[in-house]
Motif scaffolding. Structure first.
Motif, mmCIF file in Angstrom:
data_model
loop_
_atom_site.group_PDB
_atom_site.id
_atom_site.type_symbol
_atom_site.label_atom_id
_atom_site.label_comp_id
_atom_site.label_asym_id
_atom_site.label_seq_id
_atom_site.Cartn_x
_atom_site.Cartn_y
_atom_site.Cartn_z
ATOM 1 N N SER A 1 28.811 35.398 45.080
ATOM 2 C CA SER A 1 30.149 35.991 45.040
ATOM 3 C C SER A 1 30.691 36.188 43.626
ATOM 4 O O SER A 1 31.756 36.782 43.461
ATOM 5 C CB SER A 1 31.138 35.139 45.846
ATOM 6 O OG SER A 1 31.183 33.811 45.338
ATOM 7 N N ASP B 1 43.442 32.494 51.933
ATOM 8 C CA ASP B 1 42.671 32.628 50.702
ATOM 9 C C ASP B 1 43.358 32.014 49.480
ATOM 10 O O ASP B 1 42.711 31.685 48.495
ATOM 11 C CB ASP B 1 42.359 34.102 50.443
ATOM 12 C CG ASP B 1 41.107 34.298 49.617
ATOM 13 O OD1 ASP B 1 40.184 33.469 49.739
ATOM 14 O OD2 ASP B 1 41.043 35.272 48.853
ATOM 15 N N ASN C 1 34.094 41.794 56.604
ATOM 16 C CA ASN C 1 35.153 40.797 56.765
ATOM 17 C C ASN C 1 36.512 41.467 56.596
ATOM 18 O O ASN C 1 36.883 41.877 55.485
ATOM 19 C CB ASN C 1 34.974 39.674 55.734
ATOM 20 C CG ASN C 1 35.742 38.414 56.101
ATOM 21 O OD1 ASN C 1 36.276 38.288 57.204
ATOM 22 N ND2 ASN C 1 35.807 37.474 55.175
ATOM 23 N N TYR D 1 42.837 44.426 44.502
ATOM 24 C CA TYR D 1 42.548 43.960 45.857
ATOM 25 C C TYR D 1 41.807 45.032 46.638
ATOM 26 O O TYR D 1 41.976 46.239 46.388
ATOM 27 C CB TYR D 1 43.838 43.569 46.587
ATOM 28 C CG TYR D 1 44.350 42.220 46.140
ATOM 29 C CD1 TYR D 1 44.052 41.060 46.837
ATOM 30 C CD2 TYR D 1 45.095 42.099 44.966
ATOM 31 C CE1 TYR D 1 44.492 39.817 46.402
ATOM 32 C CE2 TYR D 1 45.531 40.862 44.521
ATOM 33 C CZ TYR D 1 45.231 39.723 45.252
ATOM 34 O OH TYR D 1 45.649 38.500 44.812
ATOM 35 N N SER E 1 41.970 36.202 55.716
ATOM 36 C CA SER E 1 42.413 36.188 54.314
ATOM 37 C C SER E 1 43.785 35.526 54.180
ATOM 38 O O SER E 1 44.233 35.264 53.063
ATOM 39 C CB SER E 1 42.453 37.611 53.753
ATOM 40 O OG SER E 1 43.329 38.452 54.470
ATOM 41 N N TRP F 1 41.333 41.279 50.105
ATOM 42 C CA TRP F 1 40.435 40.454 49.299
ATOM 43 C C TRP F 1 40.574 40.757 47.804
ATOM 44 O O TRP F 1 40.544 41.902 47.386
ATOM 45 C CB TRP F 1 38.993 40.676 49.751
ATOM 46 C CG TRP F 1 38.810 40.417 51.210
ATOM 47 C CD1 TRP F 1 38.527 41.334 52.186
ATOM 48 C CD2 TRP F 1 38.946 39.152 51.876
ATOM 49 N NE1 TRP F 1 38.453 40.727 53.411
ATOM 50 C CE2 TRP F 1 38.716 39.390 53.258
ATOM 51 C CE3 TRP F 1 39.228 37.857 51.448
ATOM 52 C CZ2 TRP F 1 38.758 38.360 54.204
ATOM 53 C CZ3 TRP F 1 39.281 36.833 52.393
ATOM 54 C CH2 TRP F 1 39.042 37.101 53.749
ATOM 55 N N ASP G 1 36.341 38.153 46.547
ATOM 56 C CA ASP G 1 36.669 37.256 47.651
ATOM 57 C C ASP G 1 36.213 37.853 48.976
ATOM 58 O O ASP G 1 36.095 39.073 49.126
ATOM 59 C CB ASP G 1 38.185 37.023 47.724
ATOM 60 C CG ASP G 1 38.701 36.095 46.646
ATOM 61 O OD1 ASP G 1 37.875 35.481 45.948
ATOM 62 O OD2 ASP G 1 39.940 35.981 46.507
ATOM 63 N N GLY G 2 35.996 36.980 49.958
ATOM 64 C CA GLY G 2 35.812 37.425 51.336
ATOM 65 C C GLY G 2 34.409 37.838 51.720
ATOM 66 O O GLY G 2 34.087 37.880 52.909
ATOM 67 N N GLN H 1 34.441 32.244 52.102
ATOM 68 C CA GLN H 1 34.668 33.621 52.537
ATOM 69 C C GLN H 1 35.869 33.797 53.454
ATOM 70 O O GLN H 1 36.300 34.927 53.687
ATOM 71 C CB GLN H 1 33.406 34.164 53.214
ATOM 72 C CG GLN H 1 32.245 34.312 52.243
ATOM 73 C CD GLN H 1 30.976 34.811 52.916
ATOM 74 O OE1 GLN H 1 30.970 35.197 54.084
ATOM 75 N NE2 GLN H 1 29.885 34.793 52.169
ATOM 76 N N THR I 1 47.710 37.341 48.977
ATOM 77 C CA THR I 1 47.617 36.947 50.386
ATOM 78 C C THR I 1 48.655 35.922 50.802
ATOM 79 O O THR I 1 49.003 35.841 51.975
ATOM 80 C CB THR I 1 46.224 36.363 50.691
ATOM 81 O OG1 THR I 1 45.999 35.211 49.855
ATOM 82 C CG2 THR I 1 45.136 37.394 50.442
#
Length: 560
Positions: free
Chosen positions: A477, A95, A495, A516, A92, A499, A445-446, A87, A100
């Motif tokens: 996820s 990531d 978060n 994203y 990020s 992401w 993500d995240g 995560q 990112t």
């Protein structure tokens, strides 16, 4: 006196914070990434290897450990690594996706620095750009509980990683070029098990995967679908697979004869060695397409002299969607155990939290500029030269527009850099809609999310909420979306960062089925997001920008 007292309290808090950080161990890894030629079936395959290994080394770590992974790129193309399901709490920046990070150029090195904060479980990593995943470069991630946190099963005799996935014998550059020209790449040719070709009884392939076990003992298998195109059904001849964990969540123990694992998903299963000492088939078969491919490894009982032979064990009908859907519904969250923290997972009553926003994301195949593409709500993602995270940090114009991602399937197809704006601390209901005939697999993500409902051969509507599991749905996820159906998830936007939302099917993601989510805290506090890394790579419109020095936790950001 009050000012002095507050100042002393602040010093005490800073000292405690420093002590806590120092108490979390650091792990340092050095990776050299190269191409290697791998004998595979009747040909030689060029693969991406890490430290001369394919798959790459398994990362074995513990909750809250700090990982420092120095990557040296000896390929002839830019490279990034992504940590599927990790995560990256508050960061990020680490990531490892195009939105990112700037890529690591050939001949250069870059160090990822991140903490596996408040996570346990089974995950994997892979190279995330340039269609590299089709050439390998992946490896497993195991995150163990801290010793003070109980695990809901006895320690296994051993802990095995099994990375199974479909594979094309065509070189990844050729496949990439064909996709760029709107040409098909066909179906996979084989299913690999830990990078090895299938075992063939009495055949000439000596380079197959084998797991050696002892009678009467219980083993943990961490199985990930690291393929690029197809779901898998995994089974072990004459043995039950007891599901106990998936992508960081402990599940209620559920024992099955075979397990569907969709693209990008990971599971832990316990297997008891309760059969006569012999060799047994481990099989991973492709699903939801005719002419299934079988990856085959061997479960070898120690001192066994009986080789596996005969027909491999049959799995469920590969075209039977209902089997897969019903199995997914049968796997529940373990409400009474903790995971990374001691409080029971079930103490978080996700089904009682008011929903603040509803979003629908629908996949589609589109044609744009005479090119075959894939899209989300008609938007096919255009990857800019400047990572979104850098553009956001430096307020660079012309890279992306905040809130540009459509939240329903309305509008003409378009190619653009779509970004969804999510409010920090909101609680979202997101419905993935699949109007197509092939199964989909989606990843966020995240953050983790609760998979509360599935539909197959039906359209989602508000009345579909009556079928939601609001008590013990699994938190993960990556989720599947069945053909002509939908999958509903709930998640807390907890978060801050940029992401990736993507298809786990590589060709679909490469051709635009991603976007994203920007999660922003207007307080601009390092409590909720780490400062820009001092070793950040700058590219695109960020070239020449000054990297500001480290930012410490401000006095105004400390809760007393």
């Amino acid at each position: 006196m009050a000012v002095i007292a507050k100042f002393l309290a602040i010093l005490a808090v800073l000292a405690l914070a420093s002590t806590a950080q120092a108490a979390d161990p650091d792990q340092f890894l050095d990776w050299v990434v190269t191409f290697q030629n791998l004998p595979l079936l009747d040909t030689t395959q060029r693969v991406i290897a890490i430290n001369n290994q394919f798959p790459g080394p398994t990362i074995k770590t513990t909750t809250n450990n700090n990982l420092h992974i120095n990557v040296t790129n000896r390929l002839d193309e830019p490279l990034l690594f992504h940590w599927n399901g990790i995560q990256q709490r508050r960061s990020s920046w680490q990531d490892g996706v195009s939105g990112t990070n700037c890529p690591i150029l050939p001949g250069q090195s870059w160090q990822y620095n991140f903490q596996v904060k408040d996570q346990i479980g089974t995950f994997f990593y892979y190279p995330s750009i340039n269609f590299h995943k089709a050439a390998g470069g992946y490896g497993g991630i195991q995150i163990a509980n801290r010793v003070v946190i109980a695990v809901p099963f006895l320690p296994p005799a051993d802990d095995f990683t099994l990375l199974a996935g479909d594979w094309q014998l065509r070189d990844y550059r050729s496949s990439r070029s064909r996709l760029d020209k709107s040409q098909g790449i066909g179906r996979p040719n084989v299913v690999l098990m830990n990078g090895k070709a299938p075992y063939i009884a009495g055949g000439s392939n000596a380079n197959f995967e084998k797991f050696t076990v002892e009678s009467g003992k219980i083993y943990r298998f961490r199985i990930s679908n690291v393929g690029t195109a197809q779901s898998l059904n995994v089974r072990i001849q004459s043995h039950k697979l007891c599901v106990v964990e998936t992508e960081g969540s402990y599940t209620a123990k559920t024992c099955v004869d075979s397990l569907d694992i969709h693209l990008g998903q990971s599971y832990s299963v316990l297997v008891t060695m309760d059969q006569s000492p012999a060799d047994y088939y481990i099989v991973a078969s492709t699903k939801f397409s005719s002419g299934s491919l079988n990856g085959v490894a061997i479960l070898h009982y120690q001192n066994s002299n009986t080789a596996a032979s005969g027909t491999i064990p049959a799995g469920p009908d590969p075209l039977d969607v209902n089997f897969s859907l019903n199995q997914a519904l049968s796997i529940k969250w373990n409400l009474t155990t903790g995971a990374a923290r001691p409080n029971p997972q079930g103490s978080y009553h996700y089904g009682q939290i008011p929903i603040t926003r509803v979003i629908q994301l629908s996949s589609s195949s589109v044609t744009l500029n005479n090119q075959a593409r894939f899209a989300i709500n008609g938007q096919s993602y255009l990857t800019p030269d400047t990572p979104l995270k850098l553009a956001d940090f430096y307020n660079i114009d012309g890279v992306f527009t905040r809130g540009s991602m459509r939240t329903s399937a309305v509008g003409s197809p378009v190619m653009e850099t779509s970004v969804l704006e999510l409010d920090y601390k909101s609680f979202v209901e997101l419905v993935f809609v699949n109007p197509e005939n092939e199964i989909q697999s989606w990843h966020l993500d995240g953050m983790s999310f609760w998979v509360v409902g599935f539909g197959f051969n039906e359209t989602w509507s508000p009345s579909s909420r009556s079928k939601y599991n609001l008590v013990d749905a699994v938190s993960r996820s990556t989720t599947q979306v069945y053909p002509r159906g939908w999958t509903a998830i709930l998640f807390s936007v907890d978060n801050v960062g940029m992401w990736n939302i993507r298809s786990q099917c590589l060709r679909r993601q490469y051709l635009g089925q991603e976007g994203y989510a920007r999660v922003f805290n207007p307080e601009n506090s390092t409590r909720t997001e780490t400062w820009i890394p001092q070793n950040v790579i700058l590219c695109g419109k960020a070239i020449g920008k000054t990297i500001p020095g480290p930012r410490m936790l401000g006095i105004d950001e400390i809760d007393l």
